[in-house]
Enzyme design. Structure first.
Site, PDB file in Angstrom:
ATOM      1  N   GLU A 259      -9.562  -6.340  -2.254  1.00  0.00           N
ATOM      2  CA  GLU A 259     -10.621  -6.855  -1.380  1.00  0.00           C
ATOM      3  C   GLU A 259     -11.954  -6.199  -1.678  1.00  0.00           C
ATOM      4  OE1 GLU A 259      -9.525  -6.548   2.740  1.00  0.00           O
ATOM      5  OE2 GLU A 259      -8.018  -8.133   2.582  1.00  0.00           O
TER       6      GLU A 259
ATOM      7  N   GLU B  52      -2.766 -12.091   0.626  1.00  0.00           N
ATOM      8  CA  GLU B  52      -2.538 -11.246   1.809  1.00  0.00           C
ATOM      9  C   GLU B  52      -2.993 -12.000   3.050  1.00  0.00           C
ATOM     10  OE1 GLU B  52      -3.915  -6.991   1.679  1.00  0.00           O
ATOM     11  OE2 GLU B  52      -4.669  -7.489   3.691  1.00  0.00           O
TER      12      GLU B  52
HETATM   13  C1  IDC Z   1      -4.422  -1.590   6.586  1.00  0.00           C
HETATM   14  C2  IDC Z   1      -3.072  -1.092   7.051  1.00  0.00           C
HETATM   15  C3  IDC Z   1      -3.259   0.177   7.835  1.00  0.00           C
HETATM   16  C4  IDC Z   1      -3.968   1.179   6.954  1.00  0.00           C
HETATM   17  C5  IDC Z   1      -5.271   0.599   6.449  1.00  0.00           C
HETATM   18  C6  IDC Z   1      -5.918   1.550   5.463  1.00  0.00           C
HETATM   19  O1  IDC Z   1      -2.446  -2.100   7.809  1.00  0.00           O
HETATM   20  O2  IDC Z   1      -2.003   0.698   8.255  1.00  0.00           O
HETATM   21  O3  IDC Z   1      -4.207   2.356   7.681  1.00  0.00           O
HETATM   22  O4  IDC Z   1      -5.045  -0.613   5.798  1.00  0.00           O
HETATM   23  O5  IDC Z   1      -7.264   1.482   5.524  1.00  0.00           O
HETATM   24  C7  IDC Z   1      -6.799  -5.666   4.753  1.00  0.00           C
HETATM   25  C8  IDC Z   1      -6.406  -4.758   3.673  1.00  0.00           C
HETATM   26  C9  IDC Z   1      -5.208  -3.938   4.050  1.00  0.00           C
HETATM   27  C10 IDC Z   1      -5.273  -3.517   5.502  1.00  0.00           C
HETATM   28  C11 IDC Z   1      -5.181  -4.781   6.347  1.00  0.00           C
HETATM   29  C12 IDC Z   1      -5.183  -4.506   7.845  1.00  0.00           C
HETATM   30  O6  IDC Z   1      -6.197  -5.408   2.445  1.00  0.00           O
HETATM   31  O7  IDC Z   1      -5.166  -2.797   3.208  1.00  0.00           O
HETATM   32  O8  IDC Z   1      -4.180  -2.695   5.769  1.00  0.00           O
HETATM   33  N1  IDC Z   1      -6.295  -5.655   5.997  1.00  0.00           N
HETATM   34  O9  IDC Z   1      -6.364  -3.852   8.208  1.00  0.00           O
HETATM   35  N2  IDC Z   1      -7.715  -6.602   4.709  1.00  0.00           N
HETATM   36  C13 IDC Z   1      -7.827  -7.173   5.904  1.00  0.00           C
HETATM   37  C14 IDC Z   1      -6.918  -6.582   6.744  1.00  0.00           C
END
Ligand code: IDC
Length: 463
Positions: free
Chosen positions: A175, A263
């Site tokens: 992302e 995702e």
């Molecule tokens: C989130 C995980 C969380 C972790 C965080 C790290 O769910 O446990 O602490 O990342 O910064 C994304 C990202 C993905 C995120 C997810 C939810 O690709 O890494 O995971 N998210 O926030 N993009 C949109 C949402």
């Protein structure tokens, strides 16, 4: 009055004949794309906006992403992947390798341990006949160019290792965010794709888009033309991203952009908060309608809404309904609803040594382990190979690549020209067996390699 109606009808008919309603872009087939299975579908390719199997039929991947490999490595195991395939109906998994977050690949993580987890994930996926996405999970690093050199070195290693493995897709930047422009992402994507393609000539590469992989419209307006077999990712979290982002996705697809939802979650964009199943269902309907592939976030028991397991669940496979969070229950119901044929092929016979015809050459190959032995503490493996021309025209020459799960050193080879590099063995035709008529087979090709104790052939295919 009646005459007026007939007149109006005639005017309408003439107008329709003269100006038929035009679709906004290349036609998009409403028929659902079939689920792809590596042993049947072979190496994937991208045609127009669609992901296709080796033969050019539209296919769809539906699967689950791991959480960060550094934090939740325990779910990378074969029993878990088997359950996902057999009970949850998934045909793909995604291995999320965070780059910048603590313990990430570029922020002090144990690189060898992380790469071993990827190797394990790929082996489990191959054994369970699943496609597998190796995801360079940039997030707080925002601009993928920040770690360009690391990314190039990483994908050089991965693509060299998995060049002959049709199960593997490469996602090169999860992302991009923090205001990084599409032009900058494009530059990065061209550089990294070049590295991958030098090894894995046709592998599918997934490219992130600006603003946390949402601005696919920018990619649609200025797609990458230097390479084919590319797809552009869109990510959504259904409680945050609704109709507007869906419209962006549809209009990009209708412009011809191949979109892949690598995702998504059904909660809000933080990965937490309440779920919105009504919006989630709408997303699924739209993605199915356009044959878009989708991978759910995330396979863990972290105490957050997007985790598909309850935080109290300590199992790493064999989950039952009681182990599932609201996200997990929704996902299970959604993936198993309705008839989706063909169902993934059960393992056993499936180790994908035989592939669907390679699109260019129309050949398929079968490699069989004939014999293995140990001598002076070293391990030797003898294979035979047969190649069949499934095409309708004569095959003038053939080139086959065998990929192993570890380094393989060539000891001997017959009825072909051999070159081995790392985990990949390449075999090309001899003058006397290069030509294969339609329906014909060349046999008695064989080799012996030396390798580790658990050396396995991951795949064998035309290249
Ligand atoms: C989130 C995980 C969380 C972790 C965080 C790290 O769910 O446990 O602490 O990342 O910064 C994304 C990202 C993905 C995120 C997810 C939810 O690709 O890494 O995971 N998210 O926030 N993009 C949109 C949402």
């Amino acid at each position: 009055m009646r005459k007026m109606q007939i007149f109006a009808l005639c005017v309408w008919a003439v107008l329709v004949l003269l100006f038929p309603v035009q679709a906004a872009g290349p036609p998009v087939n409403d028929a659902p794309a079939s689920p792809a299975v590596p042993s049947v579908s072979g190496p994937l390719q991208v045609r127009g906006p669609k992901l296709c199997d080796a033969a050019g039929n539209a296919v769809q991947l539906r699967g689950v992403s791991t959480h960060g490999l550094a934090w939740f490595p325990e779910y990378v195991n074969e029993a878990c992947f088997r359950l996902l395939r057999e009970n949850w109906n998934v045909n793909a998994v995604r291995l999320a390798l965070y780059t910048e977050e603590s313990g990430g690949y570029c922020s002090g993580g144990d690189r060898n341990a992380l790469k071993s987890l990827i190797d394990k994930g790929v082996s489990c996926a191959v054994a369970q006949d699943l496609y597998v996405i190796i995801d360079w999970h940039i997030l707080s690093d925002g601009n993928p160019n920040r770690r360009l050199e690391d990314a190039k070195a990483f994908f050089q290693e991965m693509s060299a290792k998995y060049a002959g493995c049709p199960n593997v897709l490469y996602e090169i930047c999860n992302e991009p965010n923090g205001g990084v422009s599409w032009d900058e992402i494009k530059r990065y994507a061209e550089a990294v794709t070049g590295v991958i393609r030098a090894n894995a000539r046709d592998a599918v590469v997934l490219v992130g888009t600006p603003n946390w992989s949402q601005f696919v419209d920018q990619a649609a307006a200025n797609p990458i033309t230097a390479y084919d077999n590319l797809m552009y990712t869109l990510h959504f979290y259904a409680a945050t991203h609704t109709d507007q982002l869906r419209k962006t996705m549809v209009s990009a697809i209708e412009k011809g952009l191949p979109v892949f939802v690598s995702e998504y979650g059904i909660c809000d964009a933080s990965g937490n908060g309440a779920v919105n199943t009504a919006q989630a269902d709408r997303w699924v309907r739209t993605m199915d309608r356009y044959g878009v592939s989708y991978i759910a976030w995330n396979l863990s028991n972290k105490a957050e809404t997007s985790a598909i397991l309850l935080s109290g669940c300590q199992k790493t496979s064999g989950f039952t309904e009681d182990d599932l969070s609201a996200s997990g229950k929704w996902l299970y119901e959604m993936l198993t609803a309705g008839e989706r044929t063909p169902a993934p092929v059960p393992p056993g016979k499936t180790v994908p040594r035989e592939n669907a015809a390679s699109p260019e050459m129309g050949i398929s190959c079968t490699a069989v382990l004939q014999n293995q032995w140990q001598s002076d503490g070293e391990f030797f493996y003898q294979y035979t190979l047969s190649i069949r021309n499934r095409g309708k025209t004569n095959c003038d020459s053939w080139r086959v690549q065998a990929a192993f799960n570890g380094p393989a050193v060539l000891q001997n080879g017959w009825n072909g020209n051999y070159s081995a590099a790392g985990t990949v063995l390449r075999i090309t035709a001899k003058d006397y067996n290069r030509s294969i008529p339609p329906g014909g087979t060349v046999e008695n090709i064989g080799w012996i390699v030396k390798g580790g104790q658990d050396l396995k052939l991951l795949n064998c295919a035309g290249f």
